[in-house]
Design a protein around this motif. Structure first.
Motif, PDB file in Angstrom:
ATOM      1  N   HIS A 129      56.587 162.279 -26.877  1.00 19.07           N
ATOM      2  CA  HIS A 129      55.422 161.514 -27.976  1.00 19.07           C
ATOM      3  C   HIS A 129      55.783 162.411 -29.456  1.00 19.07           C
ATOM      4  CE1 HIS A 129      54.744 157.435 -26.937  1.00 19.07           C
ATOM      5  NE2 HIS A 129      54.558 158.181 -25.578  1.00 19.07           N
ATOM      6  N   GLY A 130      55.931 163.869 -28.698  1.00 17.71           N
ATOM      7  CA  GLY A 130      55.884 164.891 -30.362  1.00 17.71           C
ATOM      8  C   GLY A 130      56.729 165.043 -30.822  1.00 17.71           C
ATOM      9  N   ILE A 131      58.547 164.537 -30.343  1.00 17.21           N
ATOM     10  CA  ILE A 131      59.314 164.516 -30.583  1.00 17.21           C
ATOM     11  C   ILE A 131      59.317 163.287 -31.971  1.00 17.21           C
ATOM     12  CG2 ILE A 131      62.035 164.397 -30.627  1.00 17.21           C
ATOM     13  CD1 ILE A 131      61.265 165.161 -27.405  1.00 17.21           C
ATOM     14  N   THR A 132      59.693 164.078 -33.269  1.00 10.79           N
ATOM     15  CA  THR A 132      60.016 163.601 -34.488  1.00 10.79           C
ATOM     16  C   THR A 132      61.330 162.584 -34.166  1.00 10.79           C
ATOM     17  OG1 THR A 132      60.866 166.123 -35.083  1.00 10.79           O
ATOM     18  CG2 THR A 132      58.234 165.215 -35.593  1.00 10.79           C
ATOM     19  N   ASP A 133      62.284 163.210 -33.732  1.00 12.17           N
ATOM     20  CA  ASP A 133      63.702 162.021 -34.313  1.00 12.17           C
ATOM     21  C   ASP A 133      63.416 160.929 -33.527  1.00 12.17           C
ATOM     22  OD1 ASP A 133      66.579 162.102 -35.050  1.00 12.17           O
ATOM     23  OD2 ASP A 133      66.543 161.805 -32.888  1.00 12.17           O
ATOM     24  N   ARG A 134      63.106 159.650 -33.959  1.00  8.46           N
ATOM     25  CA  ARG A 134      63.804 158.667 -33.256  1.00  8.46           C
ATOM     26  C   ARG A 134      63.773 157.984 -31.956  1.00  8.46           C
ATOM     27  NH1 ARG A 134      64.960 152.728 -34.938  1.00  8.46           N
ATOM     28  NH2 ARG A 134      63.321 151.270 -33.927  1.00  8.46           N
ATOM     29  N   ARG A 135      65.727 158.996 -31.692  1.00  3.11           N
ATOM     30  CA  ARG A 135      66.657 158.647 -31.212  1.00  3.11           C
ATOM     31  C   ARG A 135      66.418 159.186 -30.022  1.00  3.11           C
ATOM     32  NH1 ARG A 135      72.146 157.480 -33.625  1.00  3.11           N
ATOM     33  NH2 ARG A 135      72.761 157.275 -30.878  1.00  3.11           N
ATOM     34  N   ALA A 136      65.542 160.405 -30.598  1.00  3.82           N
ATOM     35  CA  ALA A 136      65.648 161.485 -29.544  1.00  3.82           C
ATOM     36  C   ALA A 136      64.356 161.741 -28.510  1.00  3.82           C
ATOM     37  CB  ALA A 136      65.813 163.380 -29.745  1.00  3.82           C
ATOM     38  N   GLN A 137      63.406 161.080 -29.260  1.00  7.61           N
ATOM     39  CA  GLN A 137      62.297 160.364 -28.674  1.00  7.61           C
ATOM     40  C   GLN A 137      62.214 159.459 -27.320  1.00  7.61           C
ATOM     41  OE1 GLN A 137      58.629 157.930 -29.932  1.00  7.61           O
ATOM     42  NE2 GLN A 137      57.522 159.945 -30.672  1.00  7.61           N
ATOM     43  N   ALA A 138      63.072 158.363 -28.045  1.00  5.19           N
ATOM     44  CA  ALA A 138      63.040 157.000 -27.143  1.00  5.19           C
ATOM     45  C   ALA A 138      64.376 158.049 -26.120  1.00  5.19           C
ATOM     46  CB  ALA A 138      64.150 156.470 -27.635  1.00  5.19           C
ATOM     47  N   ARG A 139      65.214 158.643 -26.347  1.00  6.09           N
ATOM     48  CA  ARG A 139      66.043 159.219 -25.023  1.00  6.09           C
ATOM     49  C   ARG A 139      64.603 159.617 -23.689  1.00  6.09           C
ATOM     50  NH1 ARG A 139      69.643 164.290 -25.535  1.00  6.09           N
ATOM     51  NH2 ARG A 139      69.795 164.638 -23.471  1.00  6.09           N
ATOM     52  N   ILE A 164      57.734 152.285 -26.058  1.00  7.26           N
ATOM     53  CA  ILE A 164      58.994 153.436 -27.326  1.00  7.26           C
ATOM     54  C   ILE A 164      59.262 152.111 -28.770  1.00  7.26           C
ATOM     55  CG2 ILE A 164      61.610 153.052 -26.721  1.00  7.26           C
ATOM     56  CD1 ILE A 164      60.913 153.312 -24.321  1.00  7.26           C
ATOM     57  N   THR A 165      59.677 152.578 -29.582  1.00  6.98           N
ATOM     58  CA  THR A 165      59.318 151.800 -30.518  1.00  6.98           C
ATOM     59  C   THR A 165      60.415 151.662 -31.199  1.00  6.98           C
ATOM     60  OG1 THR A 165      60.154 153.602 -31.928  1.00  6.98           O
ATOM     61  CG2 THR A 165      57.281 153.077 -31.998  1.00  6.98           C
ATOM     62  N   ASP A 166      62.113 151.798 -30.540  1.00  9.33           N
ATOM     63  CA  ASP A 166      63.162 151.313 -30.783  1.00  9.33           C
ATOM     64  C   ASP A 166      63.520 150.075 -29.416  1.00  9.33           C
ATOM     65  OD1 ASP A 166      66.249 152.424 -31.322  1.00  9.33           O
ATOM     66  OD2 ASP A 166      65.930 151.068 -29.256  1.00  9.33           O
ATOM     67  N   ARG A 167      63.745 149.216 -30.192  1.00 17.76           N
ATOM     68  CA  ARG A 167      64.234 147.982 -28.645  1.00 17.76           C
ATOM     69  C   ARG A 167      65.002 147.735 -28.112  1.00 17.76           C
ATOM     70  NH1 ARG A 167      62.953 142.229 -30.932  1.00 17.76           N
ATOM     71  NH2 ARG A 167      61.879 141.681 -29.017  1.00 17.76           N
ATOM     72  N   TRP A 168      66.135 148.454 -27.897  1.00 18.69           N
ATOM     73  CA  TRP A 168      67.246 148.429 -27.711  1.00 18.69           C
ATOM     74  C   TRP A 168      66.605 149.401 -25.829  1.00 18.69           C
ATOM     75  CZ3 TRP A 168      70.058 152.902 -26.413  1.00 18.69           C
ATOM     76  CH2 TRP A 168      70.927 152.649 -24.779  1.00 18.69           C
ATOM     77  N   ALA A 169      66.208 151.124 -26.759  1.00 21.01           N
ATOM     78  CA  ALA A 169      65.646 151.923 -26.154  1.00 21.01           C
ATOM     79  C   ALA A 169      64.976 151.621 -24.468  1.00 21.01           C
ATOM     80  CB  ALA A 169      65.171 153.486 -27.005  1.00 21.01           C
TER      81      ALA A 169
END
Length: 267
Positions: A129-139, A164-169
């Motif tokens: 949750h501390g990772i600022t990049d959305r895609r990296a956080q989702a991964r 997870i805010t990205d719906r695909w992830a």
């Protein structure tokens, strides 16, 4: 690096300190960055803790003397070794030394994944949750969900997936929860969860996973849903198991329905 006599592999896997001390490069060793990276990869999971960290110290000192791809490979191997050994703060500090922003956040996500796989899912989730990049956080969160599901903590796995805010992830993470629910004897909950996935193709994959673990009547019903949701590629493995002759029959009928070539008049 000094040559040492071969050692018994079973002994090596147990992380015997006397085994690995002969392989620890001396401070004056001419071992290069790429060689050191290979050493770190080889001992990351099997060396005793003190020897692994001693190797990490020497590798970190070597970092300042190399550039280019060798430095990148050594840095990555060092970070992963530290993450696997629970030295997460040190690993994250080293990740900040990566020049490329995309590679940096990708490495942070990999640290989270390693930490989760080695059992510290609480800390892994917090770091993710501390990772600022959305895609990296989702991964990173997908890795946490998969590990939680594998360990049977399914309620928490579902909760983390929904964070997870990205719906695909989110859907990708939920597939692991669906699978474990089915494996642990709760296909009804697994099916409801699978149908909650937003993207059709991901939903179809979740239903296909569930069908593989279901009794024949449910599996046939789910296979029909998979066909409706996605292309045949997702459904064919199911059909081959449920009705082995079905794919060949479908292919034959499809071929029969193809327009026939019109022959020209040769008179």
């Amino acid at each position: 690096m000094d040559r040492a006599k071969p050692v018994d592999q079973d002994t090596a896997r147990q992380g015997d300190p006397d085994t690995f001390v002969t392989y620890l490069p001396s401070p004056s060793s001419p071992l290069g960055a790429s060689d050191m990276a290979c050493v770190l990869d080889a001992v990351a999971e099997i060396a005793a803790q003190d020897l692994a960290l001693a190797l990490a110290d020497r590798a970190e000192a070597l970092l300042d003397t190399v550039v280019g791809l060798d430095r990148h490979d050594l840095l990555r191997s060092l970070i992963l070794l530290l993450a696997r050994r629970g030295e997460v703060e040190r690993a994250m500090v080293l990740a900040d030394r990566i020049d490329s922003p995309a590679a940096r956040v990708g490495q942070q996500a990999e640290i989270v994944g390693q930490l989760a796989r080695y059992g510290d899912t609480d800390r892994a989730e917090a770091l993710a949750h501390g990772i600022t990049d959305r895609r990296a956080q989702a991964r990173a969160l997908i890795d946490v969900v998969r590990e939680l599901a594998r360990r049977g903590d399914l309620d928490r796995a579902e909760t983390v997936a929904h964070s997870i805010t990205d719906r695909w992830a989110e859907g990708e993470a939920l597939i692991a929860v669906v699978e474990e629910l089915a494996r642990r004897g709760d296909p009804d909950r697994a099916e409801v969860l699978a149908h909650s996935i937003a993207y059709r193709a991901t939903r179809a994959r979740a239903l296909a996973v569930l069908a593989e673990l279901s009794d024949p009547p449910r599996a046939r019903r789910l296979a029909a849903q998979v066909i409706v949701l996605d292309d045949w590629a997702t459904a064919l493995p199911l059909l081959e198991r449920l009705a082995p002759r079905a794919p060949a029959t479908i292919a034959d009928r499809a071929e029969q329905q193809l327009p026939q070539p019109v022959l020209g008049d040769r008179s």
